[in-house]
Motif scaffolding. Structure first.
Motif, PDB file in Angstrom:
ATOM      1  N   ASP A 125       7.939  67.634  23.837  1.00 21.64           N
ATOM      2  CA  ASP A 125       8.737  68.809  23.400  1.00 21.64           C
ATOM      3  C   ASP A 125       8.948  69.821  24.269  1.00 21.64           C
ATOM      4  OD1 ASP A 125       8.128  67.748  20.985  1.00 21.64           O
ATOM      5  OD2 ASP A 125       6.237  68.931  20.486  1.00 21.64           O
ATOM      6  N   VAL A 126       9.987  70.436  24.400  1.00 19.56           N
ATOM      7  CA  VAL A 126      10.409  71.298  25.436  1.00 19.56           C
ATOM      8  C   VAL A 126      10.787  72.711  24.714  1.00 19.56           C
ATOM      9  CG1 VAL A 126      11.143  69.758  26.955  1.00 19.56           C
ATOM     10  CG2 VAL A 126      12.909  70.527  25.318  1.00 19.56           C
ATOM     11  N   SER A 137      27.490  79.723  27.844  1.00 20.20           N
ATOM     12  CA  SER A 137      26.191  79.519  27.726  1.00 20.20           C
ATOM     13  C   SER A 137      25.380  80.917  27.238  1.00 20.20           C
ATOM     14  CB  SER A 137      25.577  79.438  29.324  1.00 20.20           C
ATOM     15  OG  SER A 137      25.853  80.485  30.189  1.00 20.20           O
ATOM     16  N   TRP A 138      24.252  80.530  26.728  1.00 18.82           N
ATOM     17  CA  TRP A 138      23.460  81.679  25.791  1.00 18.82           C
ATOM     18  C   TRP A 138      21.871  81.512  26.154  1.00 18.82           C
ATOM     19  CZ3 TRP A 138      26.806  78.043  24.033  1.00 18.82           C
ATOM     20  CH2 TRP A 138      28.109  78.330  23.402  1.00 18.82           C
ATOM     21  N   PRO A 139      21.309  82.473  26.310  1.00 16.00           N
ATOM     22  CA  PRO A 139      19.829  82.643  26.459  1.00 16.00           C
ATOM     23  C   PRO A 139      19.114  82.031  25.024  1.00 16.00           C
ATOM     24  CG  PRO A 139      20.469  84.826  26.468  1.00 16.00           C
ATOM     25  CD  PRO A 139      21.748  83.942  26.312  1.00 16.00           C
ATOM     26  N   VAL A 140      18.540  81.342  24.820  1.00 13.11           N
ATOM     27  CA  VAL A 140      18.277  80.728  23.727  1.00 13.11           C
ATOM     28  C   VAL A 140      16.647  80.353  23.714  1.00 13.11           C
ATOM     29  CG1 VAL A 140      18.171  79.154  21.588  1.00 13.11           C
ATOM     30  CG2 VAL A 140      20.253  80.048  22.589  1.00 13.11           C
ATOM     31  N   ARG A 141      15.685  80.888  22.858  1.00 12.54           N
ATOM     32  CA  ARG A 141      14.304  80.366  23.034  1.00 12.54           C
ATOM     33  C   ARG A 141      13.994  79.672  21.716  1.00 12.54           C
ATOM     34  NH1 ARG A 141       8.903  84.014  22.574  1.00 12.54           N
ATOM     35  NH2 ARG A 141       7.318  82.326  22.708  1.00 12.54           N
ATOM     36  N   ALA A 142      13.750  78.551  21.768  1.00 13.69           N
ATOM     37  CA  ALA A 142      13.706  77.367  20.741  1.00 13.69           C
ATOM     38  C   ALA A 142      13.081  76.057  21.054  1.00 13.69           C
ATOM     39  CB  ALA A 142      15.218  77.251  19.905  1.00 13.69           C
ATOM     40  N   GLY A 143      12.301  75.505  20.259  1.00 16.44           N
ATOM     41  CA  GLY A 143      11.556  74.225  20.318  1.00 16.44           C
ATOM     42  C   GLY A 143      12.426  73.130  20.210  1.00 16.44           C
ATOM     43  N   VAL A 144      12.627  72.001  21.083  1.00 23.35           N
ATOM     44  CA  VAL A 144      13.346  70.859  20.763  1.00 23.35           C
ATOM     45  C   VAL A 144      12.354  69.685  21.112  1.00 23.35           C
ATOM     46  CG1 VAL A 144      15.197  69.370  21.432  1.00 23.35           C
ATOM     47  CG2 VAL A 144      15.319  71.904  21.707  1.00 23.35           C
ATOM     48  N   ARG A 145      12.190  68.889  19.930  1.00 19.48           N
ATOM     49  CA  ARG A 145      11.551  67.707  20.267  1.00 19.48           C
ATOM     50  C   ARG A 145      12.571  66.643  20.704  1.00 19.48           C
ATOM     51  NH1 ARG A 145       6.701  66.178  16.537  1.00 19.48           N
ATOM     52  NH2 ARG A 145       6.100  67.682  17.733  1.00 19.48           N
ATOM     53  N   LEU A 146      12.308  66.105  21.999  1.00 17.96           N
ATOM     54  CA  LEU A 146      13.473  65.495  22.975  1.00 17.96           C
ATOM     55  C   LEU A 146      12.957  63.963  23.012  1.00 17.96           C
ATOM     56  CD1 LEU A 146      16.127  65.980  24.410  1.00 17.96           C
ATOM     57  CD2 LEU A 146      14.530  66.227  26.097  1.00 17.96           C
ATOM     58  N   GLY A 219      16.396  66.095  19.601  1.00 25.04           N
ATOM     59  CA  GLY A 219      17.480  65.950  20.761  1.00 25.04           C
ATOM     60  C   GLY A 219      17.131  64.562  21.301  1.00 25.04           C
ATOM     61  N   SER A 220      18.131  64.066  22.073  1.00 24.38           N
ATOM     62  CA  SER A 220      18.024  62.610  22.708  1.00 24.38           C
ATOM     63  C   SER A 220      18.901  62.804  24.050  1.00 24.38           C
ATOM     64  CB  SER A 220      18.746  61.373  21.888  1.00 24.38           C
ATOM     65  OG  SER A 220      19.930  61.651  21.683  1.00 24.38           O
ATOM     66  N   ALA A 221      18.225  62.285  25.209  1.00 23.70           N
ATOM     67  CA  ALA A 221      18.876  62.393  26.472  1.00 23.70           C
ATOM     68  C   ALA A 221      18.514  60.840  27.274  1.00 23.70           C
ATOM     69  CB  ALA A 221      18.536  63.415  27.113  1.00 23.70           C
TER      70      ALA A 221
END
Length: 890
Positions: A125-126, A137-146, A219-221
């Motif tokens: 999680d990030v 680009s935008w400042p965004v504070r959100a959780g991502v399960r990667l 998300g995936s990477a």
């Protein structure tokens, strides 16, 4: 011995119940927050006014204030700050599968897992700081399960999550990728997509689960698309916790063999990353899943061992209690598995605090205090299975089991003290004094055979064992009966093996927990020093695993089909009547147990509680079906097929059961988690027929779980000789005594008030040798003047056979998830459907349904539904017309 008629006072317990009722009310009856505040203040003032005059009314008003406070709290906690809502909206707008660049920090570490040949994956999680795309680009504070994928060459996965060299599993390779530890800042090239629930009534709310854990998107990477940025971002305390956690996991894998380490991870540290799905299932079947995850029981065992050891060394009771609480909270912090352990730690602190203050140790009050503390911090915890199971289990022990034992077996257990001192007889109840006299008489007879020293010690030991064992059996049986409702409601299980399994597992866990903790602690000093504790804990673990495997395995060696079925009894969603009856039985059992002299009422209430549990477990639920019509429901299984067909006479057929392709290397069982869950939610606990249209994973992958859970009578196939994944399914069906039959073109028969006509595969076609889609079973189901055509994954060759038969159908199940290889213009002009449904997965890699298919359906004037948009869709054929019903709209 005197007994009180009145139960002990437990105001915090009743306050917690009232607060919980308020939380439940607040979710279902929204009102402006100011209304709740005004009502709370009014109730508090009214309670204060009536307190000196009418105490009973003041208490009722106080409970009402708790109800209103709960409703107010859950509604204000459910509102997210505007800034976070804007961030969620922004990141969701970019979660359309296109590549974006994230600047983020790691907030949850993961462990690398096998993802197929020469490939591993890791989930972390990030929390984003900035998102860049082609538009800026935008400042965004959100959780991502990667999920991170990496191609590897001759590597293995280490216990600490590092990618390591095969010949040295504890050493990092110099060219290993970036360690994704807590607080590390990263630049990630990733593809984002929103989480999505399976849109069936009663399905698990995966989106809500992620949202509650601070995750906005998935998300995936690729590992090669991740770069480390300078600096650290996060809490130093949390960094220390994750480092300690990872270090202990690595130490466990160093001390115990691989076959035991994964279970030790789960039982001691709450780390489930290395558990197989089959292992979880065995523990669930045996009713012992509570030992597989770190729960309140694990912490309580560890705390008791610490307190007992300190008291053996003559440590002051206050110091021992404080030390135990500190160590318990430290353990809960390091484990980091969430509310269950923190609840247990809070209850432990409440209990030991009361003990230190020499107050009456009222466990029901302790439960209430802990519940209020947890629910005030996290009101939504009330609706989770973990919270409900934890508190109901403690409630059953403290509110029902302990009071009954206190006036049945425990007085006799205490009567074994100072057995040689006849003067002590004056301080116990007459029946206990007689019991002591009888034991001394037995001892006098044994004296001539075993000597004076053992003549009283041996009977006392045997009686202690008998009393302790009887208490364990009673509490274990009471727990199984009391938890029957929640086990059926949340997990659709009746854990009939729970009592015998726990009789062995709980004592072994009491040995395992302190021994494992000692082994890990000593392991940091010397591996040799830790070996005795490792051996003891490993022996206890083998005993637990052996018991669970024998009682929770899919098949018990030598057991009949009936015994195996009872050992893994699955039940449908309890009816409202069952729910209310279970709650009433629990309440009556508690009240009867609390009143000291109502032994007959206590016995009757326990019998009632067991009766309700038996009702839930063994009396079939009433399915939620419409009488006199034929129903066809496409269940949302993602990119796959599963159709429930119910005939006018109530016969239930399941055509395919969904499934995931093997290349996904996932142990997620669609048959268990999605299809079975939907059927149980409908009150269906038995199927008459299951049908496999063709041997593709997205159609038959979930069928083994469905056969095991619903015990169908027949299996229909289109393949003469089973191939591939179909072979074990047919073998399973034959072992279960099912009738297996092959259906081909031209087969016609009536079943359950409906008429079935098979259109493909051809009777002269040799199945099992061609492409599976060409072997697909295509059929019509007819009731009166209404017909449904089910095409499975039929393609052009099968559709040509269908067109030659000139069938007409008001309802069409579109072939092959809307692939361009089916649903031809000729078929539509021949069949003349009014409604069509496409079973298809959202954002699937195949591009289904194809645009040209949708256009053909539109041009033909067909009203089309899709499971990726509407979820489960039901169609009711009454013999004259077809009525569609999208379940999630209602």
């Amino acid at each position: 011995m005197t007994h009180d008629r009145k139960p002990p006072r437990q105001p915090l317990f009743w306050a917690a119940l009232a607060f919980s009722l308020g939380l439940w009310t607040g979710v279902r009856a929204w009102r402006p927050p100011s209304w709740w505040v005004i009502a709370v203040v009014a109730f508090v003032f009214a309670a204060s006014w009536f307190l000196p005059k009418r105490a009973w009314l003041a208490k009722a008003l106080s409970l009402g204030a708790w109800v209103l406070l709960g409703a107010f709290l859950i509604q204000i906690r459910g509102q997210r700050p505007d800034e976070l809502q804007q961030d969620d909206a922004r990141i969701l707008a970019l979660a359309d599968g296109r590549a974006v660049t994230l600047t983020a920090r790691v907030i949850r570490e993961g462990y690398a897992r096998d993802a197929g040949p020469r490939s591993i994956r890791e989930s972390i999680d990030v929390e984003t700081e900035e998102i860049a795309s082609q538009g800026g680009s935008w400042p965004v504070r959100a959780g991502v399960r990667l999920t991170i994928y990496e191609k590897v060459e001759d590597r293995a996965i280490g216990p600490s999550g590092d990618r390591v060299i095969l010949d040295d599993p504890m050493t990092r390779s110099p060219d290993d990728p970036i360690p994704l530890t807590y607080g590390t800042r990263l630049r990630i090239r990733a593809k984002l997509h929103p989480a999505r629930n399976y849109r069936n009534p009663g399905a698990f709310d995966y989106e809500g689960y992620l949202r509650d854990n601070g995750i906005s998107v998935l998300g995936s990477a690729e590992a090669t698309d991740i770069a480390r940025l300078p600096g650290f971002s996060g809490s130093r305390i949390q960094l220390w916790r994750t480092r300690v956690h990872s270090s202990i996991v690595a130490k466990i894998h160093q001390l115990w063999p691989a076959s035991q380490a994964s279970l030790m991870d789960a039982m001691v540290l709450g780390e489930e990353s290395f558990l197989r799905n089959a292992t979880r299932t065995e523990y669930q079947r045996s009713g012992t899943y509570h030992v597989l995850v770190v729960s309140g029981m694990n912490l309580s065992i560890l705390a008791f061992a610490i307190f007992w050891a300190l008291r053996q060394f003559r440590v002051d009771p206050a110091v021992a209690a404080i030390t135990t609480v500190v160590v318990s909270f430290a353990y809960a912090f390091v484990v980091g598995v969430g509310p269950p352990v923190w609840r247990a730690a809070l209850m432990l602190a409440t209990y030991l605090g009361a003990r230190l203050l020499y107050r009456e140790r009222n466990m029901m009050n302790a439960i209430g205090a802990a519940a209020l503390g947890v629910l005030i911090v996290d009101p939504h915890a009330l609706f989770g299975a973990s919270f409900q199971l934890t508190f109901l289990a403690v409630f059953i022990i403290a509110g029902i089991g302990s009071p009954i034992l206190e006036r049945t077996t425990l007085p006799y257990a205490r009567g074994l003290r100072l057995l040689r001192a006849a003067s002590y007889d004056l301080h116990v109840a007459p029946d206990v004094a007689q019991f002591r006299l009888d034991l001394r008489l037995i001892g006098s007879r044994l004296k001539r055979f075993i000597g004076d020293r053992l003549s009283l010690a041996l009977p006392a030991i045997l009686m202690r064992v008998a009393i302790g064992l009887s208490g364990l059996i009673f509490i274990s049986a009471l727990m199984q009966a009391g938890l029957a409702l929640l086990m059926a409601y949340h997990f659709h299980r009746a854990t009939t093996m729970g009592m015998p399994a726990n009789l062995a597992v709980i004592p072994l866990t009491q040995v395992l927990m302190p021994a494992a903790a000692a082994a890990v602690g000593l392991g940091y000093i010397s591996t040799a020093l830790a070996k005795p504790a490792v051996w003891i804990s490993g022996l206890a673990l083998e005993g637990i695993a052996g018991t669970v495997h024998w009682l929770g395995g899919a098949q018990v060696a030598g057991a009949s089909t009936f015994v195996t079925t009872i050992a893994d009894l699955r039940v449908a969603m309890p009816s409202l009547t069952m729910i209310l009856a279970s709650i009433a039985a629990l309440a009556l059992a508690m009240l009867a147990a609390q009143f000291r002299r109502t032994r007959l009422a206590a016995f009757a209430s326990i019998v009632l509680l067991f009766g309700v549990a038996g009702w839930i477990a063994f009396v079939p639920s009433r399915p939620h079906l419409r009488a006199g019509v034929m129903e066809m429901t496409t269940i949302d299984v993602g990119q796959g097929d599963s159709i429930l067909l119910v005939t006018p006479e109530g016969r239930a057929l399941l055509i395919d059961a969904g499934g995931l392709p093997q290349w996904m290397h996932s142990d997620f069982d669609l048959g268990e988690q999605v299809v079975s869950s939907y059927l149980w939610n409908r009150g269906i606990d038995r199927l008459d027929v299951v049908v496999i249209t063709h041997p593709h994973a997205d159609h038959l992958g979930g069928m083994p779980a469905v056969i095991a859970n619903f015990h169908p009578r027949e299996l229909w196939l289109s393949i003469d000789k089973p191939v591939g994944q179909l072979v074990p399914i047919v073998a399973q069906a034959e072992r279960a005594g099912m009738k297996v039959s092959v259906k081909k073109e031209g087969d016609e028969f009536d079943y359950g008030g409906a008429h079935f006509h098979m259109l493909a595969p051809g009777r002269d076609q040799i199945t099992g040798l061609m492409r599976p889609n060409d072997d697909c079973l295509v059929l019509t189901a007819t009731f009166g003047g209404t017909t449904a055509l089910l095409e499975g994954d039929a393609e052009r060759p099968a559709e040509r056979r269908v067109v030659e038969e000139h069938p007409e159908a008001m309802l069409l199940k579109v072939a092959h998830h809307g692939s361009a290889s089916g649903t031809s213009a000729d078929l539509l002009s021949t069949v003349h459907p009014r409604y069509a449904v496409i079973s298809v997965g959202a954002r699937n890699v195949y591009g289904h349904p194809r645009r040209e298919v949708l256009e053909r359906l539109q041009q033909a004037g067909v009203k089309t539904y899709r499971t990726d948009e509407e979820g489960a869709v039901s169609f009711y054929l009454d013999g004259k017309s077809v009525t569609p019903d999208v379940a999630l709209i209602h």
